[in-house]
Design a protein around this motif. Structure first.
Motif, PDB file in Angstrom:
ATOM      1  N   ASN A 375       0.826  -1.211   0.000  1.00  0.00           N
ATOM      2  CA  ASN A 375       0.000   0.000   0.000  1.00  0.00           C
ATOM      3  C   ASN A 375       0.863   1.265   0.000  1.00  0.00           C
ATOM      4  N   PHE A 376       1.734   1.364  -1.009  1.00  0.00           N
ATOM      5  CA  PHE A 376       2.591   2.536  -1.112  1.00  0.00           C
ATOM      6  C   PHE A 376       2.282   3.311  -2.389  1.00  0.00           C
ATOM      7  N   LEU A 377       2.622   4.588  -2.373  1.00  0.00           N
ATOM      8  CA  LEU A 377       2.405   5.484  -3.497  1.00  0.00           C
ATOM      9  C   LEU A 377       3.631   6.369  -3.653  1.00  0.00           C
ATOM     10  N   ILE A 378       4.035   6.598  -4.895  1.00  0.00           N
ATOM     11  CA  ILE A 378       5.199   7.431  -5.176  1.00  0.00           C
ATOM     12  C   ILE A 378       4.729   8.737  -5.805  1.00  0.00           C
ATOM     13  N   PHE A 379       5.239   9.833  -5.286  1.00  0.00           N
ATOM     14  CA  PHE A 379       4.950  11.140  -5.849  1.00  0.00           C
ATOM     15  C   PHE A 379       6.212  11.663  -6.519  1.00  0.00           C
ATOM     16  N   ALA A 380       6.167  11.789  -7.856  1.00  0.00           N
ATOM     17  CA  ALA A 380       7.336  12.183  -8.639  1.00  0.00           C
ATOM     18  C   ALA A 380       7.393  13.695  -8.760  1.00  0.00           C
ATOM     19  N   ILE A 381       8.578  14.240  -8.548  1.00  0.00           N
ATOM     20  CA  ILE A 381       8.710  15.690  -8.646  1.00  0.00           C
ATOM     21  C   ILE A 381       9.414  16.124  -9.925  1.00  0.00           C
ATOM     22  N   ASP A 382       9.744  15.158 -10.798  1.00  0.00           N
ATOM     23  CA  ASP A 382      10.269  15.527 -12.115  1.00  0.00           C
ATOM     24  C   ASP A 382       9.804  14.490 -13.133  1.00  0.00           C
ATOM     25  N   HIS A 383       9.885  14.851 -14.404  1.00  0.00           N
ATOM     26  CA  HIS A 383       9.386  13.991 -15.479  1.00  0.00           C
ATOM     27  C   HIS A 383      10.185  12.700 -15.587  1.00  0.00           C
ATOM     28  N   GLN A 384      11.488  12.751 -15.357  1.00  0.00           N
ATOM     29  CA  GLN A 384      12.321  11.569 -15.550  1.00  0.00           C
ATOM     30  C   GLN A 384      11.951  10.448 -14.591  1.00  0.00           C
ATOM     31  N   ILE A 385      11.784  10.783 -13.316  1.00  0.00           N
ATOM     32  CA  ILE A 385      11.455   9.722 -12.358  1.00  0.00           C
ATOM     33  C   ILE A 385      10.031   9.228 -12.578  1.00  0.00           C
ATOM     34  N   TYR A 386       9.158  10.089 -13.045  1.00  0.00           N
ATOM     35  CA  TYR A 386       7.787   9.652 -13.331  1.00  0.00           C
ATOM     36  C   TYR A 386       7.774   8.612 -14.450  1.00  0.00           C
ATOM     37  N   GLN A 387       8.479   8.916 -15.552  1.00  0.00           N
ATOM     38  CA  GLN A 387       8.541   7.971 -16.666  1.00  0.00           C
ATOM     39  C   GLN A 387       9.175   6.651 -16.220  1.00  0.00           C
ATOM     40  N   PHE A 388      10.221   6.737 -15.425  1.00  0.00           N
ATOM     41  CA  PHE A 388      10.895   5.536 -14.929  1.00  0.00           C
ATOM     42  C   PHE A 388       9.939   4.679 -14.113  1.00  0.00           C
ATOM     43  N   CYS A 389       9.173   5.301 -13.221  1.00  0.00           N
ATOM     44  CA  CYS A 389       8.249   4.547 -12.367  1.00  0.00           C
ATOM     45  C   CYS A 389       7.142   3.901 -13.184  1.00  0.00           C
TER      46      CYS A 389
END
Length: 621
Positions: A375-389
């Motif tokens: 039950n975890f959620l990741i909040f990306a603060i840049d486009h690169q980590i968002y695409q990676f996730c």
């Protein structure tokens, strides 16, 4: 993730590894095909694709016991004959069953990307890379074994059903987009010829004799196959035969492993097929080259070719160049994603991270998975980590005001760090307002055990947070000693109002958000402290409980990170988590955690470290 499934199978110490989709049914002739393949002199890779059967009148009463619809027992040979007689070849593009001898050679060159299982391209990609790499003799054994999909046949009400692969008809789902993107970026799949992986060498079985059939552009007739059943004796016949072979598609591995090398077992080259004997040479020749047996073999191979010529695959009509989306995104809002990932008590573990902490994020995720926490959620603060996730199949949302994060210069105290931390309390407040409880954890926090039940025991109206005080003789709640990198916040009115005050305070501050936490909740200089481990915010009456440092130590407490055995020392002490803070610089923080052994991720393979890794020598070229 498909790459981890293949890696797990490759780590097997058995002679043969098999990777099979769970809905497939195999009959005993599969073992005979494996025994034949196991006798080959070279490392090999077997692939099989289940045919379509529109109606299946049998079911398995218990393992190995087949019965007809009326309940009468039936021998498996009858089931096998039915499957082979009624099967239709509509599936293609890779395989749903893989088997290989567990030799030293890899299945293909390079590293397999993190395909999401069952969402397209991973099977076709693997076969394409195996054929292109040419490390192993790769062949299609679909016709040599009795295999079918258990979803094909009759439904629970006895009605006939069909199962058609809609991988390429489902629209541009995010999983399919992600797999398409990976197939484009990795390996040679992007440059493959059209229909490349639909035509490997085929293994067929005719009356107990196995034959390899080479795909060819030319339409074969019975007479053409018949002529190829005798080995060429003259130079002109030999040249003619080899000319036919060179015109065949995908013959690199076949030519390398069979036609270009001497066979130990008696063998006969058939131009477009090759048979291997298994006994005395004279007896074998009499058996194979007898006119009746030869005619039966010709008929069998011709029927096989006729069947497969009717194959019409969606992948065979694909262009040789894929056109993936330029950017990938999940089709979920924050609220809908929270509904998918939170537990029954509406609690979510939140991490806010930029691309500079990519590897540490994955180690953190792998640790939670090892603890069976999902039950975890990741909040990306840049486009690169968002695409990676997204490509890793992780639940992620992105800040509407994405930043450009400095890779090595976003450490504690820097302007970059101050901007990043202020995002954290803002997203926590947003989630609290949606009615979800939040366990916030920086990704440099190592979890020894699941702390969720303990944290929930504090109840509503209490913010349980880690103390940053490292001196054992000092109180936990001294000024500016509230660590905003690990805490548990209930979704109640007092907590929401308090976080709203924290966010507003941080917006006006030229420091990070951590001082805003303490000054808002405990008062400047700690005027709202109660005892050694509490603060009470007077306006909301929210209690701040500073967590026991033995269970929730910070990075400077007792010098734990400098111990020879960090893991053992912390477990003896009763640690639930250990924060990798009180050290400056991303690189130094990363080195400290890796060298301590508290690391859970292999960046080279993009897989979580597993206990079975290292049990067998494995290599990737």
């Amino acid at each position: 993730m498909f790459h981890s499934m293949v890696a797990r199978a490759r780590a097997s110490n058995s002679d043969i590894a098999v990777l099979i989709e769970p809905e497939l049914v195999l009959l005993p002739d599969f073992m005979a095909a494996l025994q034949y393949a196991h006798g080959l002199e070279h490392d090999w890779l077997l692939v099989a694709m289940p045919p379509k059967i529109s109606y299946f009148p049998f079911y398995m009463e218990r393992p190995g016991k087949w019965v007809e619809q009326g309940g009468l027992p039936v021998e498996y040979e009858k089931v096998q004959q039915y499957v082979r007689r009624k099967r239709k070849w509509v599936n293609c593009g890779g395989g749903k069953l893989w088997a290989w001898n567990t030799g030293e050679l890899p299945l293909h060159a390079g590293v397999m990307p993190a395909f999401i299982y069952g969402k397209g391209f991973h099977n076709e990609w693997l076969l394409n890379e195996a054929l292109s790499s040419d490390f192993r003799f790769a062949f299609d054994a679909s016709e040599a074994i009795s295999i079918f999909d258990s979803k094909i046949g009759m439904d629970i009400n006895g009605h006939s059903v069909e199962n058609v692969d809609n991988t390429y008809k489902v629209g541009r789902l995010w999983e399919v987009e992600g797999n398409t993107h990976l197939a484009t970026l990795y390996g040679s799949f992007y440059f493959r010829p059209a229909n490349f992986s639909n035509n490997p060498v085929r293994l067929v079985e005719c009356d107990g004799i196995y034959s390899f059939i080479i795909p060819s552009d030319e339409t074969k007739s019975r007479e053409a196959i018949n002529l190829q059943l005798s080995p060429p004796e003259t130079n002109s016949e030999k040249e003619s035969s080899e000319h036919q072979i060179k015109n065949g598609k995908l013959m690199t591995s076949f030519r390398r492993f069979f036609l270009g090398k001497r066979q130990r077992k008696p063998s006969i080259r058939l131009g477009q097929s090759l048979l291997q004997g298994t006994g005395n040479s004279d007896v074998w020749k009499d058996k194979i080259l007898g006119s009746r047996m030869r005619r039966q073999l010709v008929d069998c191979i011709y029927r096989s070719n006729s069947e497969r010529r009717k194959l019409d695959c969606p992948t065979s009509k694909m262009n040789s160049v894929l056109h993936p989306a330029l950017t990938l995104s999940l089709p979920f809002s924050l609220d809908t994603l929270l509904q998918k990932v939170t537990d029954n008590e509406k609690t979510v573990i939140l991490a806010v991270v930029g691309n500079n902490y990519r590897d540490m994020l994955m180690s953190w995720v792998c640790r939670l998975k090892r603890l069976k926490i999902s039950n975890f959620l990741i909040f990306a603060i840049d486009h690169q980590i968002y695409q990676f996730c997204v490509l890793q199949g992780l639940p992620v949302v992105m800040d509407a005001h994405a930043m450009n994060i400095s890779f090595n210069d976003c450490h504690f105290g820097s302007k970059c760090f101050q901007r990043v931390t202020k995002v954290k309390s803002r997203i926590v407040l947003q989630i609290l307002r949606l009615g979800y409880h939040v366990i916030f954890s920086d990704v440099d926090v190592y979890w020894f055990k699941n702390p969720i039940p303990y944290l929930k025991s504090f109840g509503p109206g209490v913010l349980a947070a880690q103390s940053d005080e490292y001196n054992e003789t000092e109180p936990l709640n001294l000024p500016r000693r509230l660590n905003s990198g690990f805490y548990f916040a209930h979704s109640d009115n007092a907590t929401i109002v308090a976080f709203d005050k924290i966010v507003k305070h941080a917006a006006l501050s030229d420091m990070s958000e951590q001082p805003s936490f303490y000054d808002t909740l405990c008062g400047e200089g700690g005027v709202h402290r109660v005892g050694d481990n509490l603060c009470i915010e007077p306006e909301t009456n929210l209690t701040v409980h500073f967590l026991d440092r033995n269970k929730f130590p910070n990075g400077a407490f007792r010098g734990l990170w400098e111990k020879d055995n960090v893991d053992g020392t912390c477990k003896t002490q009763g640690c639930m988590i250990l924060h990798n803070n009180w050290i400056s610089g991303r690189k130094r923080k990363l080195e400290r955690q890796v060298s301590s052994g508290l690391w859970e991720y292999d960046a080279s393979s993009r897989m979580c470290l597993q206990s079975w890794q290292g049990t067998k020598s494995m290599s990737s070229y």
